[in-house]
Design a protein around this motif. Structure first.
Motif, PDB file in Angstrom:
ATOM      1  N   THR A 243      31.012  36.767  36.541  1.00  0.00           N
ATOM      2  CA  THR A 243      32.034  36.323  37.494  1.00  0.00           C
ATOM      3  C   THR A 243      33.208  37.289  37.601  1.00  0.00           C
ATOM      4  O   THR A 243      34.300  36.905  37.971  1.00  0.00           O
ATOM      5  CB  THR A 243      32.544  34.935  37.085  1.00  0.00           C
ATOM      6  OG1 THR A 243      32.975  34.966  35.714  1.00  0.00           O
ATOM      7  CG2 THR A 243      31.469  33.881  37.244  1.00  0.00           C
ATOM      8  N   SER A 244      32.989  38.542  37.291  1.00  0.00           N
ATOM      9  CA  SER A 244      34.053  39.542  37.367  1.00  0.00           C
ATOM     10  C   SER A 244      34.572  39.663  38.790  1.00  0.00           C
ATOM     11  O   SER A 244      33.807  39.822  39.742  1.00  0.00           O
ATOM     12  CB  SER A 244      33.522  40.895  36.888  1.00  0.00           C
ATOM     13  OG  SER A 244      34.507  41.901  37.031  1.00  0.00           O
ATOM     14  N   GLY A 245      35.874  39.571  38.939  1.00  0.00           N
ATOM     15  CA  GLY A 245      36.491  39.721  40.239  1.00  0.00           C
ATOM     16  C   GLY A 245      36.349  38.526  41.163  1.00  0.00           C
ATOM     17  O   GLY A 245      36.675  38.610  42.348  1.00  0.00           O
ATOM     18  N   ARG A 246      35.887  37.407  40.642  1.00  0.00           N
ATOM     19  CA  ARG A 246      35.627  36.244  41.487  1.00  0.00           C
ATOM     20  C   ARG A 246      36.895  35.700  42.129  1.00  0.00           C
ATOM     21  O   ARG A 246      36.889  35.256  43.271  1.00  0.00           O
ATOM     22  CB  ARG A 246      34.920  35.157  40.682  1.00  0.00           C
ATOM     23  CG  ARG A 246      34.660  33.886  41.462  1.00  0.00           C
ATOM     24  CD  ARG A 246      33.663  32.984  40.772  1.00  0.00           C
ATOM     25  NE  ARG A 246      32.306  33.479  40.920  1.00  0.00           N
ATOM     26  CZ  ARG A 246      31.230  32.865  40.415  1.00  0.00           C
ATOM     27  NH1 ARG A 246      31.388  31.758  39.706  1.00  0.00           N
ATOM     28  NH2 ARG A 246      30.027  33.361  40.604  1.00  0.00           N
ATOM     29  N   GLU A 247      38.018  35.699  41.397  1.00  0.00           N
ATOM     30  CA  GLU A 247      39.260  35.184  41.983  1.00  0.00           C
ATOM     31  C   GLU A 247      39.635  35.954  43.248  1.00  0.00           C
ATOM     32  O   GLU A 247      40.043  35.363  44.250  1.00  0.00           O
ATOM     33  CB  GLU A 247      40.407  35.260  40.970  1.00  0.00           C
ATOM     34  CG  GLU A 247      40.229  34.371  39.747  1.00  0.00           C
ATOM     35  CD  GLU A 247      39.804  35.165  38.540  1.00  0.00           C
ATOM     36  OE1 GLU A 247      39.006  36.119  38.713  1.00  0.00           O
ATOM     37  OE2 GLU A 247      40.265  34.848  37.431  1.00  0.00           O
ATOM     38  N   ALA A 248      39.495  37.281  43.204  1.00  0.00           N
ATOM     39  CA  ALA A 248      39.843  38.092  44.369  1.00  0.00           C
ATOM     40  C   ALA A 248      38.915  37.796  45.541  1.00  0.00           C
ATOM     41  O   ALA A 248      39.347  37.755  46.701  1.00  0.00           O
ATOM     42  CB  ALA A 248      39.780  39.581  44.014  1.00  0.00           C
ATOM     43  N   THR A 249      37.648  37.573  45.255  1.00  0.00           N
ATOM     44  CA  THR A 249      36.695  37.244  46.316  1.00  0.00           C
ATOM     45  C   THR A 249      37.059  35.919  46.974  1.00  0.00           C
ATOM     46  O   THR A 249      37.068  35.795  48.208  1.00  0.00           O
ATOM     47  CB  THR A 249      35.266  37.175  45.750  1.00  0.00           C
ATOM     48  OG1 THR A 249      34.913  38.440  45.197  1.00  0.00           O
ATOM     49  CG2 THR A 249      34.263  36.798  46.830  1.00  0.00           C
TER      50      THR A 249
END
Length: 399
Positions: A243-249
């Motif tokens: 889930t790396s970078g999921r917040e930005a997505t």
């Protein structure tokens, strides 16, 4: 916080004033969700093409995809376009800050004007029809009971782009015909469900943001509400390597919905999963400031009182974000497992709150009767679990 590039954002309808005129400004453990197989016609499946008439012409889906694609190619000009490929009018565009403020401050009586939409061709209604034809009277009656309540319409990778357009347009048209507000759920994040029962989703972040832009382009200009990606933020605790970078997505997806004038609630897990301060930090990184707020207890079983206490803490830590609670299966409280929990019952029926708290509504976000997966005797995720629906109705909350 990462937002969509101007080129991508231009592919979405920025006609926020149209959306506000059409809806917002007219009148003063774990959660789990399941995908649906549109190819199946059995009672255990969930056909995805609504029987209600489409909002546009018979070729609206194909025209919409073509128009969406061409808009994406023209997006670098930054010129706003109409949400309807047949329209020749140019919508008024307002600033993102003004849109977000309106989305966050609109009264619930305006946000959900006309009440919550009950889909007569929804999943439970279709199951009731099939079960009746098979002579399964008790199971049909349970499905029919569930079908009388407003339940969210889920959107995900089990729908082709053309099916997605038809599903959205048909649901919106039917809701507008009766003057009600439909609730949608986006469920297509890459690495969905960390590869568990509801595994799937978009191939990568770019594909997801394109898909989300198509969703936003069809919802723009209509009075609708969206719950964004159940489990996506909470599962960062369970499988951070996926889930790396999921917040930005998610922040980019929320910005696109906001630019289209669509009020969104980001999923925030439940009272027994991620601590409030941790969840608040994730919500901030995921763009909750551009959304209406957040949702709790999606597909889960915790009592409303527990969820309100949790949600109030998250709200305070996010600067007063509003929230909704899923009561679809919490009528008997937590039963020790999230997956087709034995002994669970329907919760209180959906309702819109009109008080002064941050709680906007109690909703049925999960489809009661749709299986969580092949656990506790259930079929594959998203299939209609007829015997479980009977249990949920028998154990429903009273009062």
């Amino acid at each position: 916080m990462t937002h969509m590039t101007p080129t991508t954002r231009a592919a979405v309808v920025l006609g926020v004033a149209v959306a506000l005129t059409a809806g917002l400004a007219v009148a003063p453990a774990r959660a789990h969700a399941a995908p649906v197989d549109p190819s199946s016609t059995s009672v255990t499946a969930s056909p995805t093409t609504a029987s209600s008439p489409p909002a546009r012409s018979s070729k609206s889906a194909e025209r919409a995809i073509a128009a969406f694609t061409s808009r994406g190619e023209r997006g670098s000009t930054g010129s706003p376009v109409s949400p309807d490929p047949a329209s020749t009018s140019v919508p008024t565009v307002t600033t993102p800050a003004a849109v977000s403020q309106t989305i966050r401050s609109t009264p619930t009586t305006t946000l959900f004007r006309g009440g919550l939409y009950v889909d007569p061709a929804g999943e439970a209604a279709r199951a009731a029809t099939t079960l009746t034809s098979e002579g399964r009277t008790a199971e049909a009656a349970a499905a029919r009971t569930i079908s009388k309540q407003p339940v969210a319409t889920w959107l995900g990778s089990w729908l082709t782009d053309a099916q997605l357009v038809k599903k959205i347009d048909g649901t919106v048209a039917a809701a507008e015909k009766v003057g009600a507000t439909p609730l949608f759920v986006t469920y297509n994040i890459p690495n969905r469900d960390c590869g568990s029962h509801s595994a799937g989703g978009s191939a990568d972040n770019a594909a997801y943001l394109r898909w989300n832009s198509l969703v936003a382009s069809r919802l723009a200009g209509h009075r609708v509400v969206v719950v964004v990606e159940p489990d996506a933020l909470t599962l960062i605790s369970n499988c951070p390597e996926q889930t790396s970078g999921r917040e930005a997505t998610i922040a980019s997806a929320v910005a696109t919905l906001a630019d289209a004038g669509v009020p969104a609630y980001l999923d925030a897990g439940n009272s027994n999963w991620v601590p409030p301060q941790t969840m608040a930090a994730r919500l901030k990184a995921a763009g909750v400031d551009r959304a209406r707020g957040f949702a709790t207890n999606v597909s889960n079983y915790y009592p409303v009182e527990s969820e309100r206490a949790y949600a109030e803490k998250v709200s305070q830590a996010t600067g007063g974000a509003r929230y909704v609670i899923d009561t679809s299966r919490n009528g008997r409280g937590w039963k020790g497992t999230w997956c087709n929990a034995p002994g669970a019952g329907l919760g209180v029926v959906p309702s819109v709150e009109t008080g002064t708290t941050k709680l906007d509504a109690l909703l049925w976000i999960k489809t009661p009767g749709a299986s969580d997966g092949e656990c506790n005797g259930g079929p594959a995720a998203g299939k209609w679990h007829a015997s479980y629906a009977v249990q949920l109705v028998a154990n429903r909350a009273t009062g």
